[in-house]
Design a protein around this motif. Sequence first.
Motif, PDB file in Angstrom:
ATOM      1  N   VAL A 201       0.878  -1.144   0.050  1.00  0.00           N
ATOM      2  CA  VAL A 201       0.075  -0.082   0.091  1.00  0.00           C
ATOM      3  C   VAL A 201       0.958   1.279   0.113  1.00  0.00           C
ATOM      4  CG1 VAL A 201      -1.744   1.296   1.170  1.00  0.00           C
ATOM      5  CG2 VAL A 201      -1.867  -1.194   1.039  1.00  0.00           C
ATOM      6  N   VAL A 202       1.738   1.306   0.750  1.00  0.00           N
ATOM      7  CA  VAL A 202       2.693   2.472   0.958  1.00  0.00           C
ATOM      8  C   VAL A 202       3.362   2.783  -0.357  1.00  0.00           C
ATOM      9  CG1 VAL A 202       4.788   3.408   2.231  1.00  0.00           C
ATOM     10  CG2 VAL A 202       3.156   2.260   3.558  1.00  0.00           C
ATOM     11  N   LEU A 205       0.634   3.031  -3.337  1.00  0.00           N
ATOM     12  CA  LEU A 205      -0.082   4.270  -3.330  1.00  0.00           C
ATOM     13  C   LEU A 205       0.708   5.552  -3.626  1.00  0.00           C
ATOM     14  CD1 LEU A 205      -3.012   5.602  -2.502  1.00  0.00           C
ATOM     15  CD2 LEU A 205      -2.185   5.614  -0.312  1.00  0.00           C
ATOM     16  N   HIS A 221       1.380   9.557   7.060  1.00  0.00           N
ATOM     17  CA  HIS A 221       0.583   8.700   6.243  1.00  0.00           C
ATOM     18  C   HIS A 221       0.689   7.200   6.469  1.00  0.00           C
ATOM     19  CE1 HIS A 221      -1.382  12.460   4.711  1.00  0.00           C
ATOM     20  NE2 HIS A 221      -0.076  13.049   4.263  1.00  0.00           N
ATOM     21  N   ARG A 224      -0.571   5.915   9.463  1.00  0.00           N
ATOM     22  CA  ARG A 224      -1.926   5.597   9.053  1.00  0.00           C
ATOM     23  C   ARG A 224      -2.398   4.503   8.408  1.00  0.00           C
ATOM     24  NH1 ARG A 224      -1.809  11.397   7.880  1.00  0.00           N
ATOM     25  NH2 ARG A 224      -2.616  12.607   9.607  1.00  0.00           N
ATOM     26  N   ILE A 225      -1.398   4.170   7.574  1.00  0.00           N
ATOM     27  CA  ILE A 225      -1.779   2.811   6.896  1.00  0.00           C
ATOM     28  C   ILE A 225      -1.510   1.756   7.595  1.00  0.00           C
ATOM     29  CG2 ILE A 225      -0.596   1.335   4.890  1.00  0.00           C
ATOM     30  CD1 ILE A 225      -0.204   4.417   3.274  1.00  0.00           C
ATOM     31  N   GLU A 228      -4.348   1.193  10.157  1.00  0.00           N
ATOM     32  CA  GLU A 228      -5.379   0.609   9.469  1.00  0.00           C
ATOM     33  C   GLU A 228      -5.299  -0.639   9.208  1.00  0.00           C
ATOM     34  OE1 GLU A 228      -6.910   1.274   4.983  1.00  0.00           O
ATOM     35  OE2 GLU A 228      -7.016   2.821   6.088  1.00  0.00           O
ATOM     36  N   THR A 293     -11.118   0.621   5.767  1.00  0.00           N
ATOM     37  CA  THR A 293     -10.053   0.649   5.275  1.00  0.00           C
ATOM     38  C   THR A 293     -10.176   1.652   4.112  1.00  0.00           C
ATOM     39  OG1 THR A 293     -10.683  -1.212   3.762  1.00  0.00           O
ATOM     40  CG2 THR A 293      -9.563  -1.782   6.156  1.00  0.00           C
ATOM     41  N   PRO A 294     -10.254   2.917   4.309  1.00  0.00           N
ATOM     42  CA  PRO A 294     -10.261   3.778   3.232  1.00  0.00           C
ATOM     43  C   PRO A 294      -8.828   3.985   2.495  1.00  0.00           C
ATOM     44  CG  PRO A 294      -9.989   4.933   5.343  1.00  0.00           C
ATOM     45  CD  PRO A 294     -10.385   3.700   5.630  1.00  0.00           C
ATOM     46  N   LEU A 295      -7.722   3.691   2.893  1.00  0.00           N
ATOM     47  CA  LEU A 295      -6.243   3.955   2.333  1.00  0.00           C
ATOM     48  C   LEU A 295      -6.072   2.634   1.319  1.00  0.00           C
ATOM     49  CD1 LEU A 295      -4.363   5.438   5.155  1.00  0.00           C
ATOM     50  CD2 LEU A 295      -5.028   6.562   3.286  1.00  0.00           C
ATOM     51  N   LEU A 298      -8.465   2.958  -1.618  1.00  0.00           N
ATOM     52  CA  LEU A 298      -7.786   3.758  -2.462  1.00  0.00           C
ATOM     53  C   LEU A 298      -6.896   3.157  -3.304  1.00  0.00           C
ATOM     54  CD1 LEU A 298      -7.732   7.236  -0.727  1.00  0.00           C
ATOM     55  CD2 LEU A 298      -9.044   6.640  -2.500  1.00  0.00           C
ATOM     56  N   THR A 299      -6.023   2.432  -2.547  1.00  0.00           N
ATOM     57  CA  THR A 299      -4.841   1.783  -3.216  1.00  0.00           C
ATOM     58  C   THR A 299      -5.370   0.782  -4.436  1.00  0.00           C
ATOM     59  OG1 THR A 299      -3.295   2.098  -1.306  1.00  0.00           O
ATOM     60  CG2 THR A 299      -2.718   0.624  -3.033  1.00  0.00           C
TER      61      THR A 299
END
Length: 312
Positions: A201-202, A205, A221, A224-225, A228, A293-295, A298-299
């Motif tokens: 994700v990191v 994204l 950020h 936060r990931i 999450e 899990t919004p992040l 998005l990914t």
Amino acid sequence: MGEHTVKILIAGAGATGGAFGTRLFEANRDVTLLVRAARAATMRSTGLRFIAPGEDRTNHIPVLTAAELAKDRSDSTPFDLVIVAVKANGLEPIIEDIRPAVGEHTRIIPFLNGMAQIDRLVDEFPGQVLGGLVKIVGTVKDDAVHQMTDLAVMTIGSLDGGEIPEAIADALDVPGCKLQILENITDALWEKWIFIAAAGVVTCLFRAPVGAIMAAGGQAHVVRIVDELEAIAAAGGHPVSAKARDMTLSMLTAEGSSFTSSLYRDVTSGLPSETEHILGHLASTAGDLGVQTPLLDLTLVQLRAGESLRGH
């Protein structure tokens, strides 16, 4: 399983299967590699070259193709252990490929990232699947297996709290590879899944190595990931340990680091990726558990959109 020599089949001769297959073969274990026809022809002709720090040699490890395995297996002794060492996109075909090798007492250990492979194999071979994960840094280049560092750890354990057959543990305990047997292998599988997902994700994204993300102000950020994704594991009853969390944050917030995830490298190279196996399955698991899990979501949108444009 008796006192006979443990017959081991490794499905896949990439970085993981090739490296551990080499170590097992050199320790005089009864090991066979299950590979595609073209790779089998090459290995029968020139052997399998293995390169590690301070090491470079070639072995003629026995190989089989799926067609050869299926032929006349009714007259052959089943394998005692089948190790599945393919990428996620090879899981479905390999299930059919290994079926002729699996007898009533065969144990199966998948060394794939994530958790989806466990459920899938348990469905196909109930009561015969063990949990497993490996730590190794390697690649295949010009048909040679390259182990990039000295790190080579194989971790296995029972999924239901039972004992690992002693014969299997003994067979896998070889020089050049550290063997660990865990009672809580499912927790360990979850921890690795969360780390790999967080790294994916990191870097996907933000489309950059960790150092560049830190230089752009991304540290908060990244935290936060990680928070999450760890919330999913906690909701699933497998909370990530403080030690594992510290390791994840250390790697994903290191200033100047060139670290990228394997998912990022596959995606940016236009190769088939484990997006759905790692991130898609984690997102669906989060939905089942009621975790937002919004992040991660998005990914997934970004990666799925990119794959649709490439026609994958």
